[in-house]
Design an enzyme around this catalytic site. Sequence first.
Site, mmCIF file in Angstrom:
data_model
loop_
_atom_site.group_PDB
_atom_site.id
_atom_site.type_symbol
_atom_site.label_atom_id
_atom_site.label_comp_id
_atom_site.label_asym_id
_atom_site.label_seq_id
_atom_site.Cartn_x
_atom_site.Cartn_y
_atom_site.Cartn_z
ATOM 1 N NE ARG A 37 17.059 21.975 -14.942
ATOM 2 C CZ ARG A 37 16.843 20.989 -14.089
ATOM 3 N NH1 ARG A 37 17.723 20.002 -13.967
ATOM 4 N NH2 ARG A 37 15.765 20.972 -13.337
ATOM 5 C CE LYS A 200 0.162 8.902 -6.960
ATOM 6 N NZ LYS A 200 1.242 8.068 -6.474
HETATM 7 C C1 3PG Z 1 16.560 18.635 -10.853
HETATM 8 O O1 3PG Z 1 16.761 18.068 -11.928
HETATM 9 O O2 3PG Z 1 15.426 18.828 -10.389
HETATM 10 C C2 3PG Z 1 17.742 19.180 -10.113
HETATM 11 O O3 3PG Z 1 18.877 19.126 -10.906
HETATM 12 C C3 3PG Z 1 17.933 18.455 -8.822
HETATM 13 O O4 3PG Z 1 18.193 17.105 -9.033
HETATM 14 P P1 3PG Z 1 17.959 16.071 -7.867
HETATM 15 O O5 3PG Z 1 16.457 15.945 -7.707
HETATM 16 O O6 3PG Z 1 18.600 14.778 -8.316
HETATM 17 O O7 3PG Z 1 18.594 16.612 -6.632
#
Ligand code: 3PG
Length: 399
Positions: A37, A200
Amino acid sequence: MAGFRTIEGMDFAGKRVLLRADLNVPVQDGKVTDATRIERVVPTIRQIIKTGGKAVLISHFGRPKGKVDKSYSLEMVVPAIVEATGHPVGFIDTDWMNMQAPGEAIDDAPDGSILVLENTRFHPGEEENDPALVERMASLGDIFVNDAFSAAHRAHASTEGLAHKLPSAAGLAMQAELEALAAGLGAPKKPVIAIVGGAKVSTKIDLLQNLVTKVEALVIGGAMANTFLLAEGIGIGKSLAEKDMGDTVNAILAKAEKANCAIIVPIDGVVAWHFAENAPHQTYGLDAMDKDGMILDVGGQSIDRIKAAIDEAATLVWNGPLGAFETKPFDAGTTEVARHVAARTKAGKLVSVAGGGDTVSALANAGVKDDFTYVSTAGGAFLEWMEGKELPGVKALEA
Ligand code: 3PG
Ligand code: MG
């Protein structure tokens, strides 16, 4: 969507650019274990600093629930950004209340600097998209660039609110992602095949309901395939399945039939009698399943059938593994199909888009992560996109 604003032609010289990245990366013992990322936002960072702007990275990290909790400090991620950019990176601590000190630190940094602000989720206003917090965040920048598709399903201050407060645009990673997704389901080359796996059905009902109206063929894999088989009255022994999902499965099948979408479920399975690495296993046809066994992967005949269906498609969208890929050798089906997709893609026969945390690990395990047309690092956001939902962080960037 109509189209979105990009950074093309934006003048960053002397500007403080608030760059929403997704620095929510996996960390173990204080070290980033997968920097994908971070690597994805490097082109946008470079573009900003090369043209004389200050790249001020903002992101959430984990779920600290609106409180300052240093075990979720983004300071941990700074060395990985230094490594990915080959550039010094400054860290600015803040609890997102008083912006004077952070503002001064940003002003004092020379043009061309890379800075990282503390975790946006240290303040409850982030997840509430609180206008007062948006205001304080906006005071730190002149331009807002969002390069965090994977957080775009959240209508938070730093993903949505800020886009309305400052001149804003999609960064290069967000742009690439949106273009790839448009090629996957937005306006794809037909026929389209989707592969959906995972544990699921219950977590993917909306996604399946949406897909059957958009694709010509839908492959169901993973434990959710067991739920489909069970609903059709096929014996699955002791396999993992959701017994109460029969009506849901039937509704999906009916919708698929109406929409002329072929549903491809496994016709054989790799069966083991306990779940462990290298557990003794054997392939069974689903007409003759062992009643004490559990299906942990698709069998060879299913793989051939899926590959043949892929050969007929021009576009493929994939979320979720076909088997228990984290435990060898039950990764074999996912790996063989993934390699086939990679080969078709390389041969110019297929546009392939995959996403979701497990999916990316499964493709990496198969050694083909870089051989798909596009692999999204998004989890929840990718699923919501596959469900056909509008993502607030993307919507806010609409042209
Ligand atoms: C992820 O890791 O899917 C995104 O950064 C979003 O994170 P979150 O589900 O804690 O909002
Ligand atoms: Mg998540």
